[in-house]
Design a protein around this motif. Sequence first.
Motif, PDB file in Angstrom:
ATOM      1  N   TYR A  96       0.834  -1.209   0.000  1.00  0.00           N
ATOM      2  CA  TYR A  96       0.000   0.000   0.000  1.00  0.00           C
ATOM      3  C   TYR A  96       0.866   1.255   0.000  1.00  0.00           C
ATOM      4  O   TYR A  96       0.540   2.241  -0.646  1.00  0.00           O
ATOM      5  CB  TYR A  96      -0.927   0.016   1.209  1.00  0.00           C
ATOM      6  CG  TYR A  96      -1.679   1.324   1.348  1.00  0.00           C
ATOM      7  CD1 TYR A  96      -2.816   1.571   0.599  1.00  0.00           C
ATOM      8  CD2 TYR A  96      -1.219   2.331   2.199  1.00  0.00           C
ATOM      9  CE1 TYR A  96      -3.494   2.776   0.686  1.00  0.00           C
ATOM     10  CE2 TYR A  96      -1.882   3.542   2.296  1.00  0.00           C
ATOM     11  CZ  TYR A  96      -3.026   3.762   1.538  1.00  0.00           C
ATOM     12  OH  TYR A  96      -3.677   4.958   1.634  1.00  0.00           O
ATOM     13  N   SER A  97       1.976   1.227   0.734  1.00  0.00           N
ATOM     14  CA  SER A  97       2.849   2.402   0.792  1.00  0.00           C
ATOM     15  C   SER A  97       4.283   1.964   1.027  1.00  0.00           C
ATOM     16  O   SER A  97       4.537   0.900   1.603  1.00  0.00           O
ATOM     17  CB  SER A  97       2.396   3.368   1.896  1.00  0.00           C
ATOM     18  OG  SER A  97       2.472   2.758   3.177  1.00  0.00           O
ATOM     19  N   TYR A 204     -10.429   9.083  -9.987  1.00  0.00           N
ATOM     20  CA  TYR A 204      -9.446   9.305  -8.933  1.00  0.00           C
ATOM     21  C   TYR A 204      -9.636  10.694  -8.352  1.00  0.00           C
ATOM     22  O   TYR A 204     -10.262  11.569  -8.947  1.00  0.00           O
ATOM     23  CB  TYR A 204      -8.021   9.134  -9.468  1.00  0.00           C
ATOM     24  CG  TYR A 204      -7.531  10.261 -10.349  1.00  0.00           C
ATOM     25  CD1 TYR A 204      -6.719  11.267  -9.827  1.00  0.00           C
ATOM     26  CD2 TYR A 204      -7.867  10.312 -11.692  1.00  0.00           C
ATOM     27  CE1 TYR A 204      -6.262  12.301 -10.629  1.00  0.00           C
ATOM     28  CE2 TYR A 204      -7.417  11.334 -12.505  1.00  0.00           C
ATOM     29  CZ  TYR A 204      -6.611  12.332 -11.968  1.00  0.00           C
ATOM     30  OH  TYR A 204      -6.169  13.355 -12.770  1.00  0.00           O
ATOM     31  N   ASP A 222      -9.975   6.245  -6.511  1.00  0.00           N
ATOM     32  CA  ASP A 222      -8.555   5.970  -6.334  1.00  0.00           C
ATOM     33  C   ASP A 222      -7.834   7.200  -5.803  1.00  0.00           C
ATOM     34  O   ASP A 222      -8.062   8.322  -6.267  1.00  0.00           O
ATOM     35  CB  ASP A 222      -7.909   5.593  -7.672  1.00  0.00           C
ATOM     36  CG  ASP A 222      -8.245   4.179  -8.115  1.00  0.00           C
ATOM     37  OD1 ASP A 222      -9.038   3.505  -7.428  1.00  0.00           O
ATOM     38  OD2 ASP A 222      -7.715   3.747  -9.151  1.00  0.00           O
ATOM     39  N   LYS A 224      -3.750   7.871  -5.211  1.00  0.00           N
ATOM     40  CA  LYS A 224      -2.403   7.306  -5.266  1.00  0.00           C
ATOM     41  C   LYS A 224      -1.411   8.375  -5.687  1.00  0.00           C
ATOM     42  O   LYS A 224      -1.501   8.928  -6.789  1.00  0.00           O
ATOM     43  CB  LYS A 224      -2.351   6.130  -6.242  1.00  0.00           C
ATOM     44  CG  LYS A 224      -1.046   5.337  -6.200  1.00  0.00           C
ATOM     45  CD  LYS A 224      -1.215   4.063  -6.989  1.00  0.00           C
ATOM     46  CE  LYS A 224      -0.067   3.102  -6.750  1.00  0.00           C
ATOM     47  NZ  LYS A 224      -0.336   1.790  -7.360  1.00  0.00           N
ATOM     48  N   HIS A 225      -0.473   8.673  -4.801  1.00  0.00           N
ATOM     49  CA  HIS A 225       0.619   9.604  -5.066  1.00  0.00           C
ATOM     50  C   HIS A 225       1.929   8.830  -5.126  1.00  0.00           C
ATOM     51  O   HIS A 225       2.206   7.988  -4.270  1.00  0.00           O
ATOM     52  CB  HIS A 225       0.731  10.644  -3.952  1.00  0.00           C
ATOM     53  CG  HIS A 225      -0.345  11.686  -3.967  1.00  0.00           C
ATOM     54  ND1 HIS A 225      -0.165  12.929  -4.529  1.00  0.00           N
ATOM     55  CD2 HIS A 225      -1.613  11.675  -3.491  1.00  0.00           C
ATOM     56  CE1 HIS A 225      -1.263  13.639  -4.391  1.00  0.00           C
ATOM     57  NE2 HIS A 225      -2.163  12.898  -3.763  1.00  0.00           N
ATOM     58  N   ALA A 226       2.728   9.132  -6.142  1.00  0.00           N
ATOM     59  CA  ALA A 226       4.063   8.551  -6.249  1.00  0.00           C
ATOM     60  C   ALA A 226       5.072   9.685  -6.373  1.00  0.00           C
ATOM     61  O   ALA A 226       4.854  10.646  -7.111  1.00  0.00           O
ATOM     62  CB  ALA A 226       4.157   7.634  -7.462  1.00  0.00           C
ATOM     63  N   TYR A 237       5.664   6.104  -2.235  1.00  0.00           N
ATOM     64  CA  TYR A 237       4.292   6.231  -2.723  1.00  0.00           C
ATOM     65  C   TYR A 237       3.330   5.742  -1.658  1.00  0.00           C
ATOM     66  O   TYR A 237       3.700   5.049  -0.708  1.00  0.00           O
ATOM     67  CB  TYR A 237       4.074   5.469  -4.038  1.00  0.00           C
ATOM     68  CG  TYR A 237       3.854   3.973  -3.901  1.00  0.00           C
ATOM     69  CD1 TYR A 237       2.578   3.445  -3.673  1.00  0.00           C
ATOM     70  CD2 TYR A 237       4.905   3.068  -4.024  1.00  0.00           C
ATOM     71  CE1 TYR A 237       2.373   2.078  -3.562  1.00  0.00           C
ATOM     72  CE2 TYR A 237       4.713   1.706  -3.921  1.00  0.00           C
ATOM     73  CZ  TYR A 237       3.444   1.206  -3.695  1.00  0.00           C
ATOM     74  OH  TYR A 237       3.249  -0.144  -3.587  1.00  0.00           O
ATOM     75  N   GLY A 239      -1.066   4.500  -1.728  1.00  0.00           N
ATOM     76  CA  GLY A 239      -2.347   4.507  -2.410  1.00  0.00           C
ATOM     77  C   GLY A 239      -2.838   3.147  -2.841  1.00  0.00           C
ATOM     78  O   GLY A 239      -2.202   2.114  -2.604  1.00  0.00           O
ATOM     79  N   VAL A 240      -3.991   3.164  -3.483  1.00  0.00           N
ATOM     80  CA  VAL A 240      -4.700   1.956  -3.897  1.00  0.00           C
ATOM     81  C   VAL A 240      -3.788   1.067  -4.742  1.00  0.00           C
ATOM     82  O   VAL A 240      -2.983   1.549  -5.532  1.00  0.00           O
ATOM     83  CB  VAL A 240      -5.976   2.332  -4.688  1.00  0.00           C
ATOM     84  CG1 VAL A 240      -5.618   3.045  -5.979  1.00  0.00           C
ATOM     85  CG2 VAL A 240      -6.818   1.111  -4.986  1.00  0.00           C
ATOM     86  N   ASN A 241      -3.907  -0.247  -4.526  1.00  0.00           N
ATOM     87  CA  ASN A 241      -3.041  -1.171  -5.249  1.00  0.00           C
ATOM     88  C   ASN A 241      -3.719  -1.653  -6.528  1.00  0.00           C
ATOM     89  O   ASN A 241      -4.916  -1.941  -6.539  1.00  0.00           O
ATOM     90  CB  ASN A 241      -2.671  -2.366  -4.364  1.00  0.00           C
ATOM     91  CG  ASN A 241      -1.481  -3.122  -4.908  1.00  0.00           C
ATOM     92  OD1 ASN A 241      -1.593  -3.837  -5.892  1.00  0.00           O
ATOM     93  ND2 ASN A 241      -0.319  -2.946  -4.287  1.00  0.00           N
ATOM     94  N   ASP A 242      -2.936  -1.778  -7.592  1.00  0.00           N
ATOM     95  CA  ASP A 242      -3.462  -2.088  -8.917  1.00  0.00           C
ATOM     96  C   ASP A 242      -3.844  -3.555  -9.095  1.00  0.00           C
ATOM     97  O   ASP A 242      -4.409  -3.923 -10.124  1.00  0.00           O
ATOM     98  CB  ASP A 242      -2.426  -1.703  -9.980  1.00  0.00           C
ATOM     99  CG  ASP A 242      -1.817  -0.341  -9.687  1.00  0.00           C
ATOM    100  OD1 ASP A 242      -2.582   0.626  -9.592  1.00  0.00           O
ATOM    101  OD2 ASP A 242      -0.587  -0.258  -9.509  1.00  0.00           O
TER     102      ASP A 242
END
Length: 335
Positions: A96-97, A204, A222, A224-226, A237, A239-242
């Motif tokens: 997740y992170s 998102y 969604d 999700k920050h990277a 990162y 966020g939501v996992n793909d």
Amino acid sequence: MPETDELYVMEGGVHGITTQESWDTIKDWLESIGKLDTTDMDSEVRIVNSDLGMDDTKETPYSYPALKDHMDLASGAGALVNTNECHIQIADNGIYSMSDGKIGAYLNTDAHASSDALGTYTDDVVKSGTIDELGKESYQLINGELTIEQGAELTGEYFEKGTPFVPTDGITLSVPEVRVFRLGQVYGYDYMVQRKYHGVPIAYHDYGNYQIYGNEYNFEEDIKHAYVVDSDGVSAYAGVNDSEPLENLYSSDEILGIKDAADILSGKMAKFLNVDVQSVCLTYVPLNLGDGSECKIYLPAWQFDGINRTKDENIRMYLDAFTGEVYYYTYGEAA
């Protein structure tokens, strides 16, 4: 309009990860960032499990039990490492992170590396926009320059490889937006990462509060920050996992057209909102329909973003492309 022959109603699921898979994933990840030899996994890898509880007399993360003492458990979701050197957290669908610690090390902070993953040091934004707008620009990072477009490509490649599981069938990834933030004497890139299902974007949004009118549904868009701070690619990162499984419940090639959708929306909203629509797109909106379950449903919808002039606040409205049902929320003061 995305190129697609049909749209789906989908249910989100759980991939699942065992304790051994969590242990192995953390070990491989530590090796990949060069910190396996300096991390005592027996003491640093912890497990968050409601049946095991936690010791409130100890500092986080050591208030949670050591994973090595509970390898007999069926589920490894909830495994984590959080030191000043690095951070990783595993949930039901994988990582997740994470943070390899580079941001905190460059700033010489004494905080846990989870702060990197949560964007604690990225608030000094000097420019933001889409990759199409800003892609050719470059900034000085920790170890040289990288164009925004190059950083976005590295970000997409990182998640396509899997963290640790590869994206679910039908899922592709895009990096639509970036914020350039000041990092001490240099800069970093904060990318928003978006999933697409057979070419149709999944909705998102960013962190922050929003106001829902009614309690029949909750949005689970969604987030999700990277963060890219050098030429190696993604440094942190969250966020939501793909790899979240998606089960198709219903499909159709017949949807409400944009004109019909706009007419329906206008009729339903005009009585109590004065909306200035800024943009429209076709998307999948993830919703929990508020029946007390943990079921997440993905509905094909027309997404209308705009400003509610009645209160000068931002508004997002979704109109179900199959049924015409409307879901919406407001957030933040309009610029």
